[in-house]
Structures are given as C-alpha cells and as structure tokens.
Design a protein around this motif. Structure first.
Motif, short mmCIF file in Angstrom:
data_model
loop_
_atom_site.label_atom_id
_atom_site.label_comp_id
_atom_site.label_asym_id
_atom_site.label_seq_id
_atom_site.Cartn_x
_atom_site.Cartn_y
_atom_site.Cartn_z
N PHE A 1 36.45 42.08 87.24
CA PHE A 1 35.09 41.88 86.81
C PHE A 1 35.25 41.85 85.26
O PHE A 1 34.94 42.64 84.55
CB PHE A 1 34.19 43.25 87.03
CG PHE A 1 34.05 43.57 88.66
CD1 PHE A 1 33.14 42.87 89.17
CD2 PHE A 1 34.94 44.47 89.03
CE1 PHE A 1 33.02 43.12 90.63
CE2 PHE A 1 34.95 44.76 90.42
CZ PHE A 1 33.77 43.83 91.18
N PRO A 2 35.63 40.62 84.86
CA PRO A 2 35.71 40.33 83.30
C PRO A 2 34.49 40.46 82.40
O PRO A 2 33.49 39.88 82.99
CB PRO A 2 36.36 38.84 83.15
CG PRO A 2 36.20 38.41 84.36
CD PRO A 2 36.03 39.45 85.62
N GLY A 3 34.62 40.92 81.33
CA GLY A 3 33.47 41.07 80.29
C GLY A 3 32.36 42.03 80.88
O GLY A 3 31.03 42.16 80.10
N MET A 4 32.63 43.16 81.68
CA MET A 4 31.56 43.95 82.08
C MET A 4 31.43 45.33 81.29
O MET A 4 30.46 46.12 81.32
CB MET A 4 31.64 44.24 83.50
CG MET A 4 31.51 43.04 84.78
SD MET A 4 29.65 42.78 84.23
CE MET A 4 28.95 43.91 85.42
N LEU A 5 32.57 45.37 80.49
CA LEU A 5 32.49 46.61 79.36
C LEU A 5 31.37 46.71 78.48
O LEU A 5 31.20 45.44 77.86
CB LEU A 5 33.81 46.97 78.92
CG LEU A 5 34.66 47.74 79.73
CD1 LEU A 5 36.06 47.71 79.23
CD2 LEU A 5 34.49 48.96 80.03
N PRO A 6 30.58 47.76 78.27
CA PRO A 6 29.57 47.74 77.25
C PRO A 6 30.45 47.45 75.97
O PRO A 6 31.53 48.24 75.96
CB PRO A 6 28.78 48.78 77.60
CG PRO A 6 29.45 49.76 78.35
CD PRO A 6 30.49 48.84 79.19
N PRO A 7 29.64 47.01 74.86
CA PRO A 7 30.39 47.20 73.66
C PRO A 7 30.63 48.55 72.98
O PRO A 7 29.69 49.51 73.50
CB PRO A 7 29.61 46.21 72.72
CG PRO A 7 28.24 46.13 73.53
CD PRO A 7 28.53 46.33 74.70
N PRO A 8 31.69 48.86 72.40
CA PRO A 8 31.85 50.12 71.73
C PRO A 8 30.74 50.44 70.73
O PRO A 8 30.26 49.66 70.35
CB PRO A 8 33.44 49.80 71.19
CG PRO A 8 33.37 48.61 70.91
CD PRO A 8 32.70 47.81 72.09
N PRO A 9 30.64 51.71 70.73
CA PRO A 9 29.54 52.05 69.87
C PRO A 9 30.11 52.02 68.16
O PRO A 9 31.36 51.72 68.02
CB PRO A 9 29.35 53.62 70.05
CG PRO A 9 30.60 54.16 70.86
CD PRO A 9 31.19 52.72 71.58
N PRO A 10 29.17 51.75 67.55
CA PRO A 10 29.60 51.51 66.13
C PRO A 10 30.34 52.83 65.39
O PRO A 10 29.92 53.81 65.83
CB PRO A 10 28.20 51.28 65.15
CG PRO A 10 27.29 51.83 66.15
CD PRO A 10 27.66 51.81 67.53
N PRO A 11 31.19 52.57 64.52
CA PRO A 11 31.98 53.88 64.09
C PRO A 11 30.94 55.01 63.62
O PRO A 11 30.09 54.28 62.88
CB PRO A 11 32.89 53.29 63.27
CG PRO A 11 32.93 51.65 63.32
CD PRO A 11 31.78 51.42 64.10
N ALA A 12 31.43 55.78 63.47
CA ALA A 12 30.53 57.04 62.80
C ALA A 12 30.48 56.79 61.16
O ALA A 12 31.50 56.23 60.64
CB ALA A 12 31.25 58.48 62.93
N GLY A 13 29.26 56.97 60.82
CA GLY A 13 28.71 56.65 59.41
C GLY A 13 28.67 55.10 59.01
O GLY A 13 28.35 54.96 57.84
N THR A 14 28.32 54.40 59.86
CA THR A 14 28.07 52.99 59.58
C THR A 14 26.62 52.67 60.14
O THR A 14 26.09 51.63 60.27
CB THR A 14 28.84 52.08 60.43
OG1 THR A 14 28.90 52.16 61.83
CG2 THR A 14 30.26 52.18 59.89
N GLY A 15 25.78 54.05 60.44
CA GLY A 15 24.33 53.74 61.01
C GLY A 15 23.72 53.57 59.90
O GLY A 15 24.10 53.56 58.66
N ALA A 16 22.35 53.30 60.05
CA ALA A 16 21.54 53.19 59.07
C ALA A 16 21.29 54.62 58.14
O ALA A 16 21.42 55.74 58.51
CB ALA A 16 20.13 52.88 59.81
N ALA A 17 21.16 54.21 56.89
CA ALA A 17 20.80 55.51 55.99
C ALA A 17 19.64 55.94 56.11
O ALA A 17 18.60 55.44 56.37
CB ALA A 17 20.87 54.83 54.36
#
Length: 181
Positions: free
Chosen positions: A162-178
């Motif tokens: 089932f290629p391409g079915m993995l959800p994208p990884p979460p953004p690294p910690a600390g890169t979220g909105a300020a």
C-alpha cells in the motif's frame, strides 16, 4: 596467496544468502489521492460503512502455518489509517470488501526474526496484491536477515503493498506557531 584464499572464502560465505522478497502492490482506486486510494464507497459491503478511521481491511490469520508477529502486521496497517478487523480463519475472502490473508513464521538466531511471510490482499473477492518474503537460511552462508526487526520488515512489506499510505510525520517540536502576545 593468503589474500586470494581469504577472498574466495568470503565469496563463498556471501553467495550462500538466500533471502527472497517479491511484492505486487495493490492497485489504487483513486491514484490522485493517497487517503482515499484504496477506499470503496461507503456501505459497499456486508459490514456497512467504514467508519472515521479509514478503509476497512479485514485480516484472516492462517492458524496452521503460524501467526507470528500478527500484532506488528496489524499495527502497520493501522498506522496507514486502515480500520482493521480480524476475522476467523475459516472466513471467506468475500466476507469484506478488502481482505488480507496473513501467514508468517518467525525463527530464532541470536534474536527473533521474520523467517517467512505471505500476505495476499483481495478486493471484492479478486486478488489485487501480494507480498512474499522468505529469509531461508538453509542454503548456508552469511545471511543478515536475522538482524532485521520483524516489525520493520513487516512495515516494509505493508508499505510496498500500500504505497504512500503513511500519514506525514508531525512537525518537529518547537517549529509550531509562536504564541500570541
């Protein structure tokens, strides 16, 4: 002379490898959208709607040939947003819109490893994908398959099915909105 003998011995050890892997990926119903690529229309089978988790995939585990590492296999499917339902071994492949027949055996050589696996996927009773893995060590020689974690090998097989079915990884910690001031 010693170097030639050493090279010949190393060559004999390496030629004894006999790991085999072949995967025929499941055809996508919608090649443009990986999220709905394998989904059938809601209510498309005897089990009704597929729920909020994603595509229903029923799994039939072969109790005769073994069911080693079945939880690793199911976890790999769930990470790809499949709603997994395990069915009895005698269940027909027509019981669900999508069914995976699972057989796997482990072995022990310094640690537990996946010796062989056979995963066949059916959609509406038709075979649409297959993964075969065999880490047969009977030929002798150096075989490094026993160093691969069973969960990693099963995850690789599921990704190829089932290629391409993995959800994208979460953004690294600390890169979220300020935070707002």
């Amino acid at each position: 002379m010693k170097l030639a003998l050493l090279a010949a011995c190393a060559g004999l050890l390496l030629t004894g490898c006999s790991t085999y892997q072949a995967v025929t990926p499941v055809d996508r119903l919608d090649p443009t959208d990986p999220v709905v690529a394998f989904q059938l229309p809601a209510g498309g089978g005897p089990l009704g709607n597929y729920g909020a988790h994603g595509t229903l995939l029923c799994v039939v585990v072969n109790p005769v040939s073994g069911n080693d590492f079945v939880e690793d296999f199911l976890s790999s499917l769930r990470r790809r947003n499949f709603e997994v339902k395990v069915l009895q071994a005698q269940t027909s492949i027509a019981a669900c819109p999508m069914v995976a027949l699972y057989t796997a055996r482990g072995a022990w050589y310094w640690n537990a490893y996946l010796n062989n696996a056979d995963i066949t996927v059916f959609r509406n009773g038709d075979r649409v994908g297959k993964a075969i893995y065999n880490a047969n060590r009977s030929a002798g020689g150096l075989n490094l398959s026993n160093f691969v974690q069973p969960s990693a090998k099963l995850d690789e097989l599921v990704e190829q099915l089932f290629p391409g079915m993995l959800p994208p990884p979460p953004p690294p910690a600390g890169t979220g909105a300020a935070p707002a001031a």
